[in-house]
Design an enzyme around this catalytic site. Structure first.
Site, PDB file in Angstrom:
ATOM      1  N   PHE A   1      38.538  16.487  24.282  1.00 49.85           N
ATOM      2  CA  PHE A   1      37.090  16.239  24.297  1.00 49.85           C
ATOM      3  C   PHE A   1      36.560  16.619  25.667  1.00 49.85           C
ATOM      4  CE2 PHE A   1      33.206  13.995  25.184  1.00 49.85           C
ATOM      5  CZ  PHE A   1      32.453  14.302  24.065  1.00 49.85           C
TER       6      PHE A   1
ATOM      7  N   ASP B   1      39.910  17.995  33.672  1.00 52.39           N
ATOM      8  CA  ASP B   1      38.695  17.251  33.304  1.00 52.39           C
ATOM      9  C   ASP B   1      38.980  15.773  33.557  1.00 52.39           C
ATOM     10  OD1 ASP B   1      36.657  15.839  32.138  1.00 52.39           O
ATOM     11  OD2 ASP B   1      36.552  17.057  30.316  1.00 52.39           O
TER      12      ASP B   1
ATOM     13  N   LYS C   1      30.400  10.947  34.796  1.00 51.65           N
ATOM     14  CA  LYS C   1      30.396   9.520  34.449  1.00 51.65           C
ATOM     15  C   LYS C   1      30.277   8.608  35.680  1.00 51.65           C
ATOM     16  CE  LYS C   1      31.794   9.891  29.782  1.00 51.65           C
ATOM     17  NZ  LYS C   1      32.752  10.701  29.077  1.00 51.65           N
TER      18      LYS C   1
HETATM   19  C1  PLP Z   1      32.281  12.057  28.490  1.00 49.53           C
HETATM   20  C2  PLP Z   1      33.188  13.217  28.710  1.00 49.53           C
HETATM   21  C3  PLP Z   1      32.682  14.522  28.848  1.00 49.53           C
HETATM   22  C4  PLP Z   1      31.229  14.852  28.660  1.00 49.53           C
HETATM   23  O1  PLP Z   1      30.392  14.194  29.547  1.00 49.53           O
HETATM   24  P1  PLP Z   1      28.814  14.103  29.210  1.00 49.53           P
HETATM   25  O2  PLP Z   1      28.227  13.494  30.434  1.00 49.53           O
HETATM   26  O3  PLP Z   1      28.708  13.206  27.999  1.00 49.53           O
HETATM   27  O4  PLP Z   1      28.350  15.481  28.929  1.00 49.53           O
HETATM   28  C5  PLP Z   1      33.582  15.533  29.120  1.00 49.53           C
HETATM   29  N1  PLP Z   1      34.893  15.298  29.246  1.00 49.53           N
HETATM   30  C6  PLP Z   1      35.418  14.063  29.105  1.00 49.53           C
HETATM   31  C7  PLP Z   1      36.892  13.855  29.280  1.00 49.53           C
HETATM   32  C8  PLP Z   1      34.584  12.981  28.822  1.00 49.53           C
HETATM   33  O5  PLP Z   1      35.104  11.760  28.646  1.00 49.53           O
END
Ligand code: PLP
Length: 400
Positions: free
Chosen positions: A140, A225, A254
């Protein structure tokens, strides 16, 4: 107005792209939130780890308010007096030479993908238009069309094509599969150190190390990520630190915004992040002084309150206590630090009903991928509060 009135308005006038629990929150502090009827709940989701510092942390709120009184937005057409300090503090905390600020996590992922492609063409010598990026099944990384192009989740992709080419997916957790997918055109490997949205999937020990070694040997970039796993959540500043892995680029989001303002960033060293030239990438709000001031305070809280160490200690405690709860529904308790997944057996009938029952008992969490309950409270939680939470959790896991 009552709970049902707010829900009815939201359902009537808002797009139905989420399936929220029916709790209407009107204020919050630290690890706690309250609904409009004054009922108190422990937040065990932390806005998908955007609230590592807790709700409305006083130091972060103070930075937000003070900066709002001075200047909020300049655009990058002009400079401001907060962004350079954020760059310097990110460098001091992570050791990366440079950063590129954006707003949402998905934008920062897109930024890292563009960077990897430019590096492939201008440094590695991949023929233009041929760069490949290897990703992992179950990933994700956000919701843009390019990012969902390499999702393995039908619900994220299905009616949204055509998709962006140039991505190759391999099973998560298998370094050999990753290496086998590398071609002369491979620019990068993009991975989550732990797959949060896939259900808190922790790869086998040594996977990140092996991946980093494969990437180096084949002259391929490793992009991590850490939007959900970073900034203390798993018990280290970055989840890659558990295996002493230093990716070529780290993506943050985040909790970088301290739960009050969207801030994301790509971190990398100068030979890589220095490749961007004026006009090649940007964002109107990216790097704005309000966001930069908030991110500086958010980082200071993580450092000064030793939130990574807290997550390591309390996460181990929480996981051990969860694993002791007798329940015929539980298949596995897993995670790192305060990113914890309780996977239920298929016969349990899905995690949703357990999350609803927890909500009725004053504990907010969310199912991920049908069969997993994620427990990821703010890192400012204390042991007494975890002990309290174990009560309702044990009750709910004892349900039929
Ligand atoms: C939440 C998340 C995203 C996307 O972040 P947004 O601010 O919602 O666009 C990307 N990668 C990971 C691992 C995430 O948990």
């Amino acid at each position: 107005m009552h709970t049902q009135d707010y829900i009815a308005l939201e359902e009537q006038y808002g797009a139905h792209n989420y399936h929220p629990l029916d709790v209407v929150v009107d204020h919050a502090e630290g690890v706690w939130v309250w609904d409009i009827d004054g009922r108190q709940y422990l937040d065990c989701l932390s806005a998908y780890s955007a609230l590592n510092q807790g709700h409305r942390h006083p130091a972060i709120l103070a930075a937000l308010l003070a900066q709002a009184q001075r200047v909020t937005l300049t655009s990058r057409a002009f400079r401001n007096d907060q962004l350079p300090l954020l760059y310097q503090e990110l460098n001091a905390m992570t050791g990366y030479d440079m950063a590129l600020p954006m707003n949402s996590g998905a934008e920062a992922v897109e930024t890292a993908l563009k960077l990897a492609r430019k590096w492939a063409y201008t440094v590695k010598g991949v023929p233009r238009g041929q760069a490949e990026i290897i990703v992992a099944g179950g990933n994700f990384h956000g919701r843009t069309i390019t990012i969902i192009s390499f999702s393995s989740e039908p619900a994220y992709r299905d009616p949204f094509g055509p998709f962006t080419p140039g991505f190759v997916s391999v099973p998560y957790g298998e370094a050999a599969a990753l290496e086998a997918a590398i071609t002369p055109n491979t620019a990068a490997i993009l991975l989550e150190p732990i797959q949060g949205e896939a259900g808190v999937v922790v790869p086998p020990a040594g996977y990140l190390r092996a991946t980093a070694e494969i990437a180096r040997r084949h002259n391929v970039l490793l992009l991590a990520d850490e939007i959900q796993t970073g900034l203390g959540r798993t018990g280290r500043l970055l989840a890659c630190d558990h295996e002493q892995v230093r990716p070529d680029a780290v993506i943050l989001g985040k909790a970088l915004g301290g739960g009050v303002y969207p801030v994301s960033a790509v971190l990398a060293d100068q030979p890589l992040l220095g490749l961007f030239r004026p006009g090649e990438h940007g964002s109107t709000f990216g790097g704005n002084p309000l966001g930069a001031a908030v991110a500086r305070a958010a980082l200071a809280v993580i450092r000064d309150e030793k939130l990574a160490e807290r997550a390591a200690q309390l996460g181990e405690y929480f996981q051990e206590r969860l694993a002791e709860i007798p329940s015929r529904h539980v298949k596995e308790v897993r995670g790192k630090g305060l990113l914890i997944g309780v996977e239920l057996k298929p016969e349990a009938g899905g995690a949703r009903r357990f999350c609803e029952a927890l909500g009725q008992r004053g504990l907010l969490c969310k199912e991920t991928h049908d069969h997993v309950i994620r427990f990821a409270p703010p890192l400012v939680i204390d042991q007494a509060t975890i002990d309290w939470a174990l009560g309702p959790i044990a009750e709910v896991l004892a349900m039929n």
